[in-house]
Write a protein that holds these residues in place. Structure first.
Motif, PDB file in Angstrom:
ATOM      1  N   SER A 251       0.846  -0.984  -0.074  1.00 65.59           N
ATOM      2  CA  SER A 251      -0.038   0.133  -0.018  1.00 65.59           C
ATOM      3  C   SER A 251       0.880   1.132  -0.072  1.00 65.59           C
ATOM      4  CB  SER A 251      -0.658   0.019   1.195  1.00 65.59           C
ATOM      5  OG  SER A 251      -1.817  -1.303   1.383  1.00 65.59           O
ATOM      6  N   LEU A 252       1.933   1.061   0.699  1.00 65.92           N
ATOM      7  CA  LEU A 252       2.571   2.301   0.781  1.00 65.92           C
ATOM      8  C   LEU A 252       3.463   2.688  -0.366  1.00 65.92           C
ATOM      9  CD1 LEU A 252       4.237   4.464   2.438  1.00 65.92           C
ATOM     10  CD2 LEU A 252       5.940   2.819   3.074  1.00 65.92           C
ATOM     11  N   LEU A 253       4.055   1.632  -1.506  1.00 65.42           N
ATOM     12  CA  LEU A 253       4.275   1.757  -2.699  1.00 65.42           C
ATOM     13  C   LEU A 253       3.326   2.351  -3.683  1.00 65.42           C
ATOM     14  CD1 LEU A 253       6.562  -1.540  -2.945  1.00 65.42           C
ATOM     15  CD2 LEU A 253       7.359   0.775  -2.801  1.00 65.42           C
ATOM     16  N   THR A 254       2.083   1.679  -3.621  1.00 64.13           N
ATOM     17  CA  THR A 254       1.244   2.180  -4.471  1.00 64.13           C
ATOM     18  C   THR A 254       0.819   3.503  -4.339  1.00 64.13           C
ATOM     19  OG1 THR A 254       0.176  -0.169  -4.061  1.00 64.13           O
ATOM     20  CG2 THR A 254      -1.300   1.687  -5.009  1.00 64.13           C
ATOM     21  N   CYS A 255       0.842   4.155  -2.995  1.00 62.47           N
ATOM     22  CA  CYS A 255       0.487   5.554  -2.684  1.00 62.47           C
ATOM     23  C   CYS A 255       1.388   6.567  -2.739  1.00 62.47           C
ATOM     24  CB  CYS A 255      -0.357   5.463  -1.536  1.00 62.47           C
ATOM     25  SG  CYS A 255      -2.039   4.464  -1.408  1.00 62.47           S
ATOM     26  N   SER A 256       2.761   5.950  -3.168  1.00 60.06           N
ATOM     27  CA  SER A 256       3.913   6.847  -3.122  1.00 60.06           C
ATOM     28  C   SER A 256       3.865   7.909  -4.198  1.00 60.06           C
ATOM     29  CB  SER A 256       5.289   6.004  -3.335  1.00 60.06           C
ATOM     30  OG  SER A 256       5.225   5.269  -4.867  1.00 60.06           O
ATOM     31  N   ILE A 257       4.207   8.798  -3.630  1.00 64.32           N
ATOM     32  CA  ILE A 257       4.317  10.233  -4.655  1.00 64.32           C
ATOM     33  C   ILE A 257       5.697  10.981  -4.663  1.00 64.32           C
ATOM     34  CG2 ILE A 257       1.827  10.734  -4.562  1.00 64.32           C
ATOM     35  CD1 ILE A 257       2.506  12.906  -2.295  1.00 64.32           C
ATOM     36  N   HIS A 258       5.989  11.680  -5.530  1.00 61.88           N
ATOM     37  CA  HIS A 258       7.179  12.532  -5.516  1.00 61.88           C
ATOM     38  C   HIS A 258       6.955  13.835  -4.926  1.00 61.88           C
ATOM     39  CE1 HIS A 258      10.924  13.941  -7.056  1.00 61.88           C
ATOM     40  NE2 HIS A 258      10.186  15.283  -7.664  1.00 61.88           N
ATOM     41  N   ARG A 259       7.782  14.232  -4.034  1.00 58.61           N
ATOM     42  CA  ARG A 259       7.644  15.383  -3.662  1.00 58.61           C
ATOM     43  C   ARG A 259       8.772  16.525  -4.054  1.00 58.61           C
ATOM     44  NH1 ARG A 259       9.028  15.955   2.686  1.00 58.61           N
ATOM     45  NH2 ARG A 259      10.848  15.498   1.933  1.00 58.61           N
ATOM     46  N   SER A 260       8.508  17.570  -4.468  1.00 57.11           N
ATOM     47  CA  SER A 260       9.314  18.293  -5.089  1.00 57.11           C
ATOM     48  C   SER A 260      10.038  19.293  -4.059  1.00 57.11           C
ATOM     49  CB  SER A 260       8.788  19.236  -6.255  1.00 57.11           C
ATOM     50  OG  SER A 260       7.722  19.973  -5.567  1.00 57.11           O
ATOM     51  N   MET A 261       9.331  19.830  -2.989  1.00 57.90           N
ATOM     52  CA  MET A 261       9.953  20.614  -2.194  1.00 57.90           C
ATOM     53  C   MET A 261       9.335  20.457  -0.781  1.00 57.90           C
ATOM     54  SD  MET A 261       9.378  24.609  -3.858  1.00 57.90           S
ATOM     55  CE  MET A 261      10.327  25.426  -2.476  1.00 57.90           C
ATOM     56  N   ILE A 262      10.186  20.845   0.355  1.00 56.14           N
ATOM     57  CA  ILE A 262       9.694  20.831   1.517  1.00 56.14           C
ATOM     58  C   ILE A 262       8.489  21.495   2.002  1.00 56.14           C
ATOM     59  CG2 ILE A 262      10.610  21.444   4.066  1.00 56.14           C
ATOM     60  CD1 ILE A 262      13.378  20.592   3.377  1.00 56.14           C
ATOM     61  N   SER A 263       7.704  20.871   2.805  1.00 57.87           N
ATOM     62  CA  SER A 263       6.615  21.369   3.067  1.00 57.87           C
ATOM     63  C   SER A 263       6.134  21.575   4.599  1.00 57.87           C
ATOM     64  CB  SER A 263       5.344  20.863   2.208  1.00 57.87           C
ATOM     65  OG  SER A 263       4.952  19.449   2.769  1.00 57.87           O
ATOM     66  N   ALA A 264       5.095  22.366   5.225  1.00 62.32           N
ATOM     67  CA  ALA A 264       4.630  22.398   6.318  1.00 62.32           C
ATOM     68  C   ALA A 264       3.406  21.373   6.603  1.00 62.32           C
ATOM     69  CB  ALA A 264       4.182  23.790   6.811  1.00 62.32           C
ATOM     70  N   CYS A 265       2.872  21.130   5.749  1.00 63.14           N
ATOM     71  CA  CYS A 265       1.821  20.079   5.528  1.00 63.14           C
ATOM     72  C   CYS A 265       1.334  19.966   4.119  1.00 63.14           C
ATOM     73  CB  CYS A 265       0.526  21.017   6.276  1.00 63.14           C
ATOM     74  SG  CYS A 265      -0.296  22.396   5.255  1.00 63.14           S
ATOM     75  N   PRO A 266       0.638  18.552   3.779  1.00 63.03           N
ATOM     76  CA  PRO A 266       0.053  17.796   5.189  1.00 63.03           C
ATOM     77  C   PRO A 266       0.985  16.841   5.351  1.00 63.03           C
ATOM     78  CG  PRO A 266      -0.553  17.156   2.736  1.00 63.03           C
ATOM     79  CD  PRO A 266       0.375  18.226   2.551  1.00 63.03           C
ATOM     80  N   LEU A 267       0.498  15.833   6.132  1.00 64.40           N
ATOM     81  CA  LEU A 267       1.046  14.505   6.483  1.00 64.40           C
ATOM     82  C   LEU A 267       0.558  13.333   5.326  1.00 64.40           C
ATOM     83  CD1 LEU A 267       0.599  14.387  10.317  1.00 64.40           C
ATOM     84  CD2 LEU A 267       2.877  14.591   8.968  1.00 64.40           C
ATOM     85  N   ALA A 268       1.418  13.300   4.105  1.00 66.97           N
ATOM     86  CA  ALA A 268       0.883  12.665   3.134  1.00 66.97           C
ATOM     87  C   ALA A 268       1.255  11.125   3.403  1.00 66.97           C
ATOM     88  CB  ALA A 268       1.425  13.121   1.683  1.00 66.97           C
ATOM     89  N   PHE A 269       0.571  10.117   3.217  1.00 67.73           N
ATOM     90  CA  PHE A 269       0.912   8.713   3.561  1.00 67.73           C
ATOM     91  C   PHE A 269       2.271   8.321   2.676  1.00 67.73           C
ATOM     92  CE2 PHE A 269       0.366   4.003   2.434  1.00 67.73           C
ATOM     93  CZ  PHE A 269       0.587   3.872   3.868  1.00 67.73           C
TER      94      PHE A 269
END
Length: 761
Positions: A251-269
């Protein structure tokens, strides 16, 4: 702002040591529970928000204040990192690059540090804007989300599950998730909420925004986000079997996304460290009890050693204890009395005993005080210790171009005098000082003519007449000595007398001097020269003269039936005519506002042209009351005069005195509206050029010998005459030309005023 910035930099340096230790412990305790990592980052957070810390011998932080605020004023700027190797490498570079040149008016760091502080504030604003914009863009994307159950929502605009919200956090899921993935995601995000991770991560970003200039804080925030997710995963999977963990990893692999920048929120799975998290899930084993104990003890040790500050040993000569050692090792010390400039030698051990017995407490000042020392003790050319008769409990140490003030709790200026007198030739030295100028004839003052006359006075026989009653006005020998010493040792300008109004005449042994109390200038017409006093000297001379006369170019007659006995005023009530609001200030409280209002009242021109009052309504009204609450007098100030009872005293605007009513109105306006902004920027006009006042004190070095004038008046509009200001402050403030503009002594601090660069409303 600069002091806050330097404090933040020092806190950042102290926290950096802690960040390095936490990073090292993460590597050494890889098999320890991940929630202990978040505890360690919590200790870092506490260090970053603590403006102070407890001193401890166990502290491992090298220095609690590597960069002292005094660095901006030092002749030899230096840092105090607590690591000798670093100091030896960095300080020669700093001293060589930023030491002030003799012809410069300011230390280069006095310019660079405020600029750095401004850049720091801009960076904070950018970080908060980025977080705010990101948050509200995400909120707009999920406006169409539909509830699934409880606090769980679904949206077609969501790519990966996440938690969003502070007080009422919600879980947002994309559509078309399998039941297995949905169950794993929901339990993970609910665990985040139980752990309060939705609050911890934004708080960490807020600290990152404040310390954005420190790369180690970026590293700490990145690792915090990873450890939050690892700790959450660990809490979820510790109750799962091998198959369920495999499903959770999928499930973790299925829902993984690419993050481009540091963020304050949200808490993405699936946003942070997916590869590391999957590896941790697959290899997870319950930590041994001894490992948990070791990790917990490590957290306690880190907290004790890095949340405390070292008890630093101050080896500089700014530390009075080091002067005690110097005095004890010196056979004699040079001492000087600045009233007459007479020097003497006193036994070092006597001074050492005095300093050792005094209870010293450091007194913080942002810049050196405008005080002239009365006695200075010189310690083998390494330091000076200054004492002030006007501030008997205050002492200042000057060493290596830096300075530090102390308060002596159990002794005073008189005690240091007694200590010197008890030395071998101390009494003889003081007798010599007191004898200086003793050949002068006792002075008498004529308040009628606004003259101070020393020597023979014709037709008075040692007394003066005022209102038909003979009364002698006699200055003390010390006052005569002080003024004569200034005249004898002052730096006279032989280019002619100053163009100013003289309000006092002094005769010393047949020599005539004229004095202007407003600008602090002595004029010697016979020798065509003038002597400009320093701010401190002018204050002392005026203080002597004001004991006997009312200073001013011309004594203003007061109408006795209009001016009450000021000593009988017990309280002042100011009334706001716009809304009826009242402010009461009492004399018994030694209230600053009470004293200022009474002083401004005393400057009203009761000799102005008067007429019957026909005015209706007022902006402000001031009532003087006695101890019984009876109204002694009520004053209503206007821009062109003021009213008392049924009489209106009208000003014609031709004399600076005519601004007295406006001054009273402006001050009362500040009392009612302290945060109100004026329509005009604070400014001064000098030589037909307008200079705008800086928002904060500017640490410029001002040589009092270059003072070019004193403000004549202030106004509620934009300055139109040379010397005029709209600072809404008392009159008679000195100003001097310095590098970058004009420096003005405003509220006991020098402010830099720069040439006008923007339009005025």
């Amino acid at each position: 702002m600069t002091s806050i910035f330097l404090q933040v930099v020092n806190m950042s340096i102290a926290a950096s040591w802690l960040v390095l230790v936490v990073v090292l412990l993460r590597l050494l305790l890889k098999k320890a529970p991940k929630w202990l990592n978040t505890v360690l980052w919590g200790i870092v957070g506490i260090r970053l928000v603590m403006p102070f810390s407890i001193e401890s011998a166990l502290s491992l932080i090298p220095s609690s204040e590597p960069i002292s605020p005094e660095i901006m004023y030092s002749q030899s700027p230096a840092i105090h990192s607590g690591i000798p190797v670093v100091n030896n490498m960095v300080n020669p570079i700093i001293s060589g690059s930023f030491a002030p040149s003799p012809e410069a008016s300011a230390n280069p760091l006095q310019i660079l540090i405020p600029i750095a502080a401004a850049v720091w504030v801009i960076g904070i604003v950018f970080m908060f804007l980025y977080a705010g914009i990101s948050y509200f863009r995400l909120r707009r994307r999920i406006e169409t989300a539909v509830p699934l159950r409880d606090n769980i929502y679904q949206s077609e605009n969501v790519r990966s599950p996440f938690v969003l919200g502070f007080l009422c956090p919600r879980i947002y899921l994309p559509f078309q998730m399998t039941d297995m993935d949905m169950d794993n995601v929901i339990v993970h995000e609910q665990t985040h909420i139980k752990r309060r991770d939705h609050l911890i991560k934004p708080f960490g970003f807020m600290l990152l925004s404040l310390y954005w200039f420190n790369p180690l804080i970026w590293v700490a925030y990145t690792l915090l986000c990873r450890d939050i997710e690892l700790a959450c995963d660990e809490r979820v999977i510790k109750e799962l079997g091998v198959e369920q963990r495999a499903d959770y990893s999928q499930s973790l692999l299925t829902c993984s996304i690419h993050r481009s920048m540091i963020s304050a929120c949200p808490l993405a799975f699936g946003e942070v460290g997916v590869k590391e998290r999957v590896k941790h899930i697959v290899n997870y084993k319950k930590p041994a009890f001894w490992l948990i104990v070791i990790a917990f003890v490590s957290c306690v040790i880190v907290a004790v050693c890095f949340l405390t500050s070292p008890k630093e040993q101050d080896l500089s000569f700014l530390n009075y204890e080091n002067l005690v050692s110097v005095a004890a090792q010196s056979e004699t010390l040079e001492i000087q009395h600045h009233l007459d400039g007479i020097e003497n030698q006193v036994p070092g051990k006597d001074i050492g005993v005095f300093l050792d017995n005094a209870k010293w407490k450091e007194k913080k000042y942002s810049s050196p005080l405008e005080l002239a020392p009365d006695i200075t003790i010189y310690f083998d050319e390494v330091a000076e210790l200054r004492f002030y008769e006007s501030e008997p409990e205050l002492a200042m140490i000057l060493a290596d171009g830096r300075w530090r003030y102390y308060r002596m709790k159990n002794t005073s200026y008189n005690d240091i005098e007694e200590c010197i007198k008890r030395s071998s030739n101390g009494q003889e030295w003081f007798d010599t000082i007191l004898a200086h100028g003793s050949n002068m004839v006792e002075p008498y003052l004529s308040p009628v003519d606004h003259k101070i006359v020393f020597g023979e006075q014709e037709d008075t026989n040692g007394t003066v007449t005022r209102n038909g009653t003979e009364k002698p006005y006699e200055l003390t020998a010390e006052e005569v000595k002080f003024i004569s010493n200034i005249l004898a040792q002052g730096d006279w300008d032989n280019e002619g007398t100053a163009e100013c109004i003289n309000d006092c005449k002094l005769i010393f042994d047949g020599k005539v001097y004229y004095y202007h109390s407003e600008c602090g200038t002595f004029n010697d017409s016979e020798n065509d020269r003038n002597l400009k006093l320093t701010t401190a000297e002018k204050g002392n001379v005026n203080g002597i003269l004001e004991k006997y006369i009312t200073l001013g170019s011309e004594e203003v007659p007061m109408a006795e039936n209009r001016v009450p006995d000021i000593s009988s005023v017990a309280s002042i009530i100011t009334v706001n005519g716009n809304n009826g609001e009242e402010l009461i200030f009492n004399k018994i409280d030694n209230n600053t506002e009470f004293n200022k209002l009474l002083k401004l009242y005393g400057k009203l021109d009761f000799a102005a042209d008067s007429e019957k009052n026909t005015r209706v309504g007022y902006q402000y009204r001031m009532e003087l009351q006695d101890t019984e609450g009876n109204i002694i007098q009520a004053v209503t100030p206007y821009k062109d005069g003021f009213t008392i009872d049924g009489t209106f005293y009208k000003y014609n605007g031709a004399d600076p005195l005519d601004f007295s009513s406006v001054n009273l109105m402006n001050y009362i306006d500040l009392l009612f509206y302290p945060d109100a902004q004026t329509d005009y920027p604070a400014a001064i006009m000098v030589e037909d050029t307008v200079y705008l006042l800086s928002a904060e004190p500017s640490p410029v070095e001002v040589d009092e010998s270059v003072i070019i004038g004193y403000t004549k008046s202030y106004t509620g509009t934009f300055p139109e005459k040379n010397g005029e200001t709209n600072f809404n402050q008392e009159l008679n403030m000195p100003y001097a030309r310095v590098e970058g503009g004009i420096a003005v002594l405003y509220e006991n601090e020098w402010y830099l005023c720069t040439p006008q660069k923007r339009s005025i409303p």
